[in-house]
Write an enzyme that holds these catalytic residues in place. Sequence first.
Site: not given
Length: 215
Positions: A8, A45, A187
Amino acid sequence: MIKLALIDNGIPYHMRNNRNQRIVHKSFLASKCDPSEYKDDKSFHGAVCVGIITSICSDIELWDLNVTDSAGTTQITVLLEALEWCIQNKIKLIHMSLGTINYFDIKPLWIQIKRLLDADAIIVAAYHNRNIKTYPAAYPGVFGVRQDRYGLLGNGQILFQEQKGYNIENSIIANFSWNGIVNQANSYAAPVVTGHIATYLNRKPQQDLMMLWTF
């Protein structure tokens, strides 16, 4: 304890230190800036994905592999390098809340993914938020995940929902919601599946991998 590689944008340093899990950070970017220096919401994220996974299974050893910049983008060569690292380090569970829709990436990415699958690695990947064909989520043997957009599932639940042109393992929907609000991002649905798989592997590490399709 299962060893999990999160591919990521990297977990900010202060967040790594605040977790109970053992976290090893490695960046594959030319720039070695720490993710904590990023300024926009996409900076977190990877940290959100880890939070979802560990809310389901906290018993993990986390390898935090940074491949995307602060805008959430990367080059295929960087992703391939991270996957090669996973091959060399015999990682058995890989989470990727990212993917490509670029036709020219499909073949080189498949070569690396196939090597991992042949080594019995388990890979969970999210589809593009427009729900178009995304790789590695659509490759045979990869657990491809979309968000439940029709209210079929409760928070943290998953379901195999067959789709024409996809294998059953590429056709998973999952629900991730916060305070009753469903997050529409694929996601953030994919980590739900990774968390359940990590739980399963911690209970039955020697079980046939095909059994995962029915857990």
